[in-house]
Design an enzyme around this catalytic site. Structure first.
Site, PDB file in Angstrom:
ATOM      1  N   SER A   1       0.948  -1.109  -0.053  1.00  0.00           N
ATOM      2  CA  SER A   1       0.121   0.023   0.009  1.00  0.00           C
ATOM      3  C   SER A   1       0.938   1.300  -0.006  1.00  0.00           C
ATOM      4  O   SER A   1       1.812   1.432   0.923  1.00  0.00           O
ATOM      5  CB  SER A   1      -0.889   0.055   1.207  1.00  0.00           C
ATOM      6  OG  SER A   1      -1.564   1.152   1.363  1.00  0.00           O
TER       7      SER A   1
ATOM      8  N   LYS B   1      -1.476  -0.998  -4.111  1.00  0.00           N
ATOM      9  CA  LYS B   1      -2.466  -0.128  -3.924  1.00  0.00           C
ATOM     10  C   LYS B   1      -1.964   1.238  -3.807  1.00  0.00           C
ATOM     11  O   LYS B   1      -0.883   1.508  -3.157  1.00  0.00           O
ATOM     12  CB  LYS B   1      -2.945  -0.607  -2.432  1.00  0.00           C
ATOM     13  CG  LYS B   1      -4.184   0.052  -2.236  1.00  0.00           C
ATOM     14  CD  LYS B   1      -4.877  -0.741  -1.127  1.00  0.00           C
ATOM     15  CE  LYS B   1      -4.701  -0.046   0.344  1.00  0.00           C
ATOM     16  NZ  LYS B   1      -5.627  -0.752   1.390  1.00  0.00           N
ATOM     17  N   LEU B   2      -2.627   2.103  -4.593  1.00  0.00           N
ATOM     18  CA  LEU B   2      -2.425   3.454  -4.288  1.00  0.00           C
ATOM     19  C   LEU B   2      -3.477   4.517  -3.657  1.00  0.00           C
ATOM     20  O   LEU B   2      -4.372   4.292  -3.929  1.00  0.00           O
ATOM     21  CB  LEU B   2      -2.182   3.944  -5.682  1.00  0.00           C
ATOM     22  CG  LEU B   2      -1.747   3.511  -6.944  1.00  0.00           C
ATOM     23  CD1 LEU B   2      -1.881   4.005  -8.489  1.00  0.00           C
ATOM     24  CD2 LEU B   2       0.068   3.436  -6.511  1.00  0.00           C
ATOM     25  N   LYS B   3      -2.839   5.010  -2.760  1.00  0.00           N
ATOM     26  CA  LYS B   3      -3.911   5.928  -1.983  1.00  0.00           C
ATOM     27  C   LYS B   3      -4.062   7.136  -2.715  1.00  0.00           C
ATOM     28  O   LYS B   3      -3.127   7.777  -3.318  1.00  0.00           O
ATOM     29  CB  LYS B   3      -3.000   6.295  -0.409  1.00  0.00           C
ATOM     30  CG  LYS B   3      -2.871   5.178   0.407  1.00  0.00           C
ATOM     31  CD  LYS B   3      -4.202   4.720   0.737  1.00  0.00           C
ATOM     32  CE  LYS B   3      -3.942   3.832   2.284  1.00  0.00           C
ATOM     33  NZ  LYS B   3      -5.113   3.314   2.896  1.00  0.00           N
TER      34      LYS B   3
ATOM     35  N   ASP C   1      -7.216   3.476  -2.760  1.00  0.00           N
ATOM     36  CA  ASP C   1      -7.990   3.531  -1.827  1.00  0.00           C
ATOM     37  C   ASP C   1      -8.018   4.815  -1.369  1.00  0.00           C
ATOM     38  O   ASP C   1      -7.153   5.559  -1.134  1.00  0.00           O
ATOM     39  CB  ASP C   1      -7.007   2.815  -0.627  1.00  0.00           C
ATOM     40  CG  ASP C   1      -7.916   2.709   0.693  1.00  0.00           C
ATOM     41  OD1 ASP C   1      -8.828   3.365   0.810  1.00  0.00           O
ATOM     42  OD2 ASP C   1      -7.416   2.198   1.725  1.00  0.00           O
TER      43      ASP C   1
ATOM     44  N   GLU D   1     -11.196   1.147  -3.488  1.00  0.00           N
ATOM     45  CA  GLU D   1     -11.557   0.907  -2.002  1.00  0.00           C
ATOM     46  C   GLU D   1     -12.118   2.152  -1.094  1.00  0.00           C
ATOM     47  O   GLU D   1     -11.713   3.291  -1.070  1.00  0.00           O
ATOM     48  CB  GLU D   1     -10.194   0.446  -1.263  1.00  0.00           C
ATOM     49  CG  GLU D   1     -10.353  -0.078   0.171  1.00  0.00           C
ATOM     50  CD  GLU D   1      -9.120  -0.527   0.577  1.00  0.00           C
ATOM     51  OE1 GLU D   1      -8.175  -0.960  -0.173  1.00  0.00           O
ATOM     52  OE2 GLU D   1      -9.065  -0.495   2.027  1.00  0.00           O
TER      53      GLU D   1
ATOM     54  N   ASP E   1     -14.070  -0.978   3.323  1.00  0.00           N
ATOM     55  CA  ASP E   1     -13.073  -1.193   4.403  1.00  0.00           C
ATOM     56  C   ASP E   1     -13.699  -0.677   5.636  1.00  0.00           C
ATOM     57  O   ASP E   1     -14.402  -1.363   6.566  1.00  0.00           O
ATOM     58  CB  ASP E   1     -11.934  -0.571   3.971  1.00  0.00           C
ATOM     59  CG  ASP E   1     -10.830  -0.511   5.252  1.00  0.00           C
ATOM     60  OD1 ASP E   1     -11.153  -0.596   6.509  1.00  0.00           O
ATOM     61  OD2 ASP E   1      -9.586   0.009   4.974  1.00  0.00           O
TER      62      ASP E   1
ATOM     63  N   LYS F   1     -10.310  -6.487   8.353  1.00  0.00           N
ATOM     64  CA  LYS F   1      -9.413  -6.100   9.197  1.00  0.00           C
ATOM     65  C   LYS F   1      -9.640  -6.593  10.494  1.00  0.00           C
ATOM     66  O   LYS F   1     -10.776  -6.266  11.214  1.00  0.00           O
ATOM     67  CB  LYS F   1      -8.958  -4.700   9.208  1.00  0.00           C
ATOM     68  CG  LYS F   1      -8.433  -4.078   8.020  1.00  0.00           C
ATOM     69  CD  LYS F   1      -8.318  -2.488   8.109  1.00  0.00           C
ATOM     70  CE  LYS F   1      -7.664  -2.063   6.834  1.00  0.00           C
ATOM     71  NZ  LYS F   1      -7.568  -0.492   6.913  1.00  0.00           N
TER      72      LYS F   1
ATOM     73  N   GLY G   1      -4.477  -3.776   6.277  1.00  0.00           N
ATOM     74  CA  GLY G   1      -3.510  -3.590   7.284  1.00  0.00           C
ATOM     75  C   GLY G   1      -3.822  -2.162   7.838  1.00  0.00           C
ATOM     76  O   GLY G   1      -4.079  -1.159   7.263  1.00  0.00           O
TER      77      GLY G   1
ATOM     78  N   LEU H   1      -0.983  -0.864   9.268  1.00  0.00           N
ATOM     79  CA  LEU H   1       0.542  -0.537   9.640  1.00  0.00           C
ATOM     80  C   LEU H   1       1.078  -1.077  10.935  1.00  0.00           C
ATOM     81  O   LEU H   1       1.649  -0.559  11.831  1.00  0.00           O
ATOM     82  CB  LEU H   1       0.715   0.765   9.853  1.00  0.00           C
ATOM     83  CG  LEU H   1       0.585   1.965   8.589  1.00  0.00           C
ATOM     84  CD1 LEU H   1       1.309   3.317   8.789  1.00  0.00           C
ATOM     85  CD2 LEU H   1       0.550   1.470   7.421  1.00  0.00           C
TER      86      LEU H   1
HETATM   87 MG    MG Z   1      -8.545   1.050   3.221  1.00  0.00          MG
END
Ligand code: MG
Length: 370
Positions: free
Chosen positions: A138, A163-165, A190, A215, A240, A264, A292, A294
Site C-alpha cells: 500500500s 495499492k495507491l492511496k 484506496d 476501496e 473497508d 481487518k 492493514g 501499519l
Molecule cells: Mg482501506
C-alpha cells in the site's frame, strides 16, 4: 480441555517510529502508536494489538477510548475469570456497543493464548491451511513521479498487488501514470472516504484503468451511497471502513454496495467476526482480503494467520515489516519474498516479543492482577 484462567494482564502504549511518513487522504502518520495487550494464564502469554489511531481520523475509535474501555471495563472483567474458548470470551464482550478495536485486542490476545495452550498454530484453529499468503503493498500519497518509481520498485520485488492511496485532485493522472508504467500489474486505489456521489464522474473515469477495485471511495459510515455508486461503476467497489460487523457485510453484499471486502480483524472485533464476514462474503461469491493498519509484529502475525482462510482470494496488506519499521517489537522477521509472506510457525501466532526493544518503545504500562 480445562478453561484458561486469566491471571494477569499488561496493557502497554507503544510508539514505534515509521521509516517514512505515511500519508493518506485523511492525514499523515510519522509514527505508529498503539495499545499492546498481553494476557497471562496457565503459565502462557497471549498477545494482541489494537489498531486505533490517536485521533478519530480513520474511524471514530481512538487510542484514548480504546485504552479506557480496556482499563475500566474489559480487563477488570477478564482478569481472574476463566474462559474455555474465544467464543466464551466473546459473550463477555458482546453487550458493549461499538469499540470493535478494543474488543479485538482482547479477543485476539485470547486466541493467541488459547492456541498456545493447545500447542497449535492459530491458523489451524481458525480453519486455514496455507503455509504462506500472497501480499501486496500500500503506497501512501506522494508525488506522481515518486509514486511511479515506488510502484515499479515494489512490483519488481514481487508484490502481488500495488495499492495507491488517492484523494480528490490526486487521482486520475496518478493512476494513469502508474498504469502506463505497469500495464499488466494488479493495481487498486484506496480513497479512505475522500469522495462523495458528486464525484461520480471522476470515479467513473477510473473504470478505464483496469483496477482490481476502488476501496472505500465514499463516507466511512455510508453503505447506501456506495450501492448507488457501484451501480454506476464497472470497477468493483471494496469496502473497508464501512464494514465493522457481519451485519454490515451482509447489508453491503445484499444491496450491491461492494463486490470485494477488506477484512481487518482489528476493525471488526477480532477473529470470530472476521471469520463470519469471510464466510458470508464466500456465500455471496465475493472475495475478501486482509487489510492493514501499519501493524507492528503482533498484529501483523495475527493478520497473516487469518489470511490463510480460503476466501482470502486477493493479496493482503501484510507487506514486510521492514517496509514500515527499522526494528519491530518481535524477534522473528516478518518478511515477504516474491510477494509471499510465510506464516510464522509454532503455537499461537508464532512470534515472540523482543522485550528489551519493547521496553524502549513503551510509553505507558498498566498491569491488572486478580
Ligand atoms: Mg482501506
Amino acid at each position: 480441555m480445562a478453561p484458561i484462567r486469566i491471571d494477569r494482564a499488561e496493557l502497554r502504549l507503544v510508539r514505534l517510529p515509521l521509516l517514512a511518513p505515511f500519508t493518506i487522504s485523511t492525514g499523515t502518520m510519522v509514527d505508529k502508536t498503539f495499545p499492546l495487550l498481553i494476557l497471562y494464564g496457565d503459565g502462557i502469554e497471549g498477545y494482541g494489538e489494537a489498531v486505533c489511531d490517536p485521533l478519530p481520523d480513520y474511524l471514530d475509535e481512538t487510542i484514548a477510548g480504546t485504552m479506557a474501555l480496556l482499563r475500566d471495563v474489559l480487563l477488570p472483567q477478564m482478569v481472574g475469570a476463566s474462559f474455555e474458548s474465544p467464543m466464551a470470551l466473546e459473550k463477555l464482550l458482546l453487550p458493549w456497543r461499538g469499540h470493535q478495536m478494543a474488543k479485538a485486542a482482547a479477543e485476539m490476545a485470547f486466541w493467541d493464548l488459547w492456541a498456545k495452550s493447545l500447542r497449535l498454530p492459530l491458523k489451524t484453529l481458525l480453519g486455514g491451511t496455507a503455509d504462506s499468503v500472497a501480499v501486496g503493498v500500500s503506497l501512501g500519497i506522494r508525488t506522481i513521479e515518486e509514486t511511479v518509481e515506488r510502484a515499479c520498485k515494489h512490483h519488481a520485488l514481487g508484490y502481488r498487488r500495488i495499492k495507491l492511496k488517492i484523494m480528490p485532485g490526486h487521482d486520475l493522472a496518478l493512476v494513469e501514470a502508474v498504469r502506463k508504467a505497469l500495464p499488466d500489474a494488479s493495481l487498486s486505489v484506496d480513497a479512505n472516504s475522500a469522495y462523495s456521489l458528486a464525484d461520480t464522474a471522476t470515479l467513473q473515469a477510473l473504470d478505464g484503468s483496469n483496477l482490481e477495485y476502488i476501496e472505500q471511495p465514499l463516507a466511512w459510515d455510508d453503505i447506501h451511497d456506495h450501492s448507488t455508486l457501484q451501480a454506476r461503476l464497472s470497477t468493483p467497489i471494496c469496502l473497508d471502513e464501512c464494514i465493522r460487523t457481519v451485519a454490515d457485510a451482509r447489508k453491503a453484499l445484499q444491496h450491491g454496495a461492494a463486490r470485494v471486502i477488506n477484512i481487518k480483524a482489528g476493525r471488526v472485533g477480532g477473529h470470530l467476526e472476521s471469520r463470519r464476514i469471510h464466510d458470508i462474503a464466500a456465500a455471496w461469491g465475493a472475495p475478501v482480503w486482509c487489510g492493514g493498519m501499519l501493524e507492528a509484529g503482533i498484529g501483523r502475525a495475527h493478520n497473516i494467520h487469518l489470511s490463510t482462510l480460503s476466501n482470502f482470494r486477493k493479496p493482503g496488506d501484510t507487506a514486510s515489516s521492514s517496509f514500515y519499521f527499522a526494528r519491530d517489537i518481535v524477534n522473528e522477521p516478518l518478511e515477504a519474498t516474491n510477494g509471499l509472506m510465510p506464516v510464522p510457525e509454532g503455537p499461537g501466532i508464532g512470534v515472540t516479543l523482543d522485550w528489551k526493544f519493547l521496553d524502549q518503545v513503551t510509553v505507558g504500562k498498566e498491569t491488572f492482577a486478580a
